[in-house]
Design a protein around this motif. Structure first.
Motif: not given
Length: 305
Positions: A117-146
């Motif tokens: 959870p977080g607010d995408l208006k926050d630039p820091e959340y945008c960065i932390a979101l991707v980093r946490q997703a990649a770390e917990e999923l073990g990588g990233l190969d699909i991004l859906v900006n929705n």
């Protein structure tokens, strides 16, 4: 792992008349505070919970979806999981109840769900979101900006700087910021899918700010697709028409317009979120390996370029 339509209802492969596949709804006038919840919408939206059948098209993939708790994002998350992908969900903290439901459906399909959870208006959340997703999923190969903010305003004079700022930061700035961070993880064969709208082509006079961001998303998609093509990363978009989601009842439409929502389409009805999911699955899968910079219009027959 795939899932045979768990509810036993006709799935997306069953031969059906598109006019009557879903009823033409007449939503009562209703209101929810932003951002709105699927659990409280009337009538209930169909996200494919009991009908979407997976066939392993995204087996082993790792996806991040913004605005994944409800509506189109939720339908895409369910479909991706049933196609074999692990999914990270981005959503506002106020949407936790819906996010819990979607996470449980992902896990019921045998896949991993990561709630961030977080607010995408926050630039820091945008960065932390991707980093946490990649770390917990073990990588990233699909991004859906929705994720999107849509609030109807009758006149330009009533459109505040605050709403203008929030709409652009959510609807287009976050696409730049999240994608920029995701490129540190996406490898050749990865896919980026952006949600735009029929509003990019046929803007409603009450949605000037929202429609403008959707046109920007189209341009962003086509330009980035050319930039990333040599790296083997495909970028495409999906343009929904009138789809029944909480966005519509949390001030996304004038209240008096809700009973007629979607009835002006050639199919004569609003779309349901689950009807969008196959377009995203196609663009995420290797089946669309020669498709780049495309916008798939899923809008009930409304003419669009």
């Amino acid at each position: 792992m795939t899932s045979e339509n768990p509810g036993g209802t006709p799935d997306q492969y069953t031969f059906q008349n598109p006019v009557t596949r879903f009823e033409s709804i007449t939503p009562p006038k209703q209101d929810q505070p932003e951002p709105g919840l699927d659990r409280d919408i009337e009538p209930e939206a169909d996200r494919g919970e009991t009908s979407y059948r997976g066939t392993g098209r995204l087996s082993g993939r790792k996806a991040l979806i913004t605005g994944a708790d409800s509506g189109i994002g939720a339908a895409v998350a369910i479909a991706f999981a049933r196609e074999g992908a692990d999914v990270a969900l981005s959503y506002l903290p106020e949407e936790e109840a819906d996010a819990e439901t979607i996470a449980s459906l992902i896990e019921a399909a045998g896949r991993k769900a990561v709630r961030i959870p977080g607010d995408l208006k926050d630039p820091e959340y945008c960065i932390a979101l991707v980093r946490q997703a990649a770390e917990e999923l073990g990588g990233l190969d699909i991004l859906v900006n929705n994720a999107g903010k849509q609030v109807a305003v009758e006149s330009l004079e009533e459109l505040s700087d605050e709403q203008l700022d929030h709409t652009f930061k959510t609807n287009i700035y976050s696409f730049f910021r999240v994608t920029r961070e995701a490129l540190k993880h996406l490898q050749p064969g990865s896919s980026i899918i952006n949600t735009t709208s029929i509003q990019a082509y046929e803007p409603s006079p009450t949605l000037l700010d929202y429609a403008s961001t959707k046109a920007a998303i189209n341009n962003f998609t086509k330009g980035l697709a050319q930039q990333l093509a040599p790296k083997g990363i495909r970028v495409n978009a999906v343009a929904p028409g009138p789809i029944w989601t909480p966005l519509q009842v949390s001030d996304g439409q004038p209240k008096e317009a809700l009973p007629e929502f979607g009835k002006s389409t050639p199919l004569g009805r609003a779309g349901q979120p689950t009807e969008l999911a196959p377009a995203y699955v196609f663009l995420a899968s290797p089946e669309s390996s020669y498709v780049l910079g495309e916008t798939l219009n899923v809008n009930g027959g409304m003419p669009a370029p």
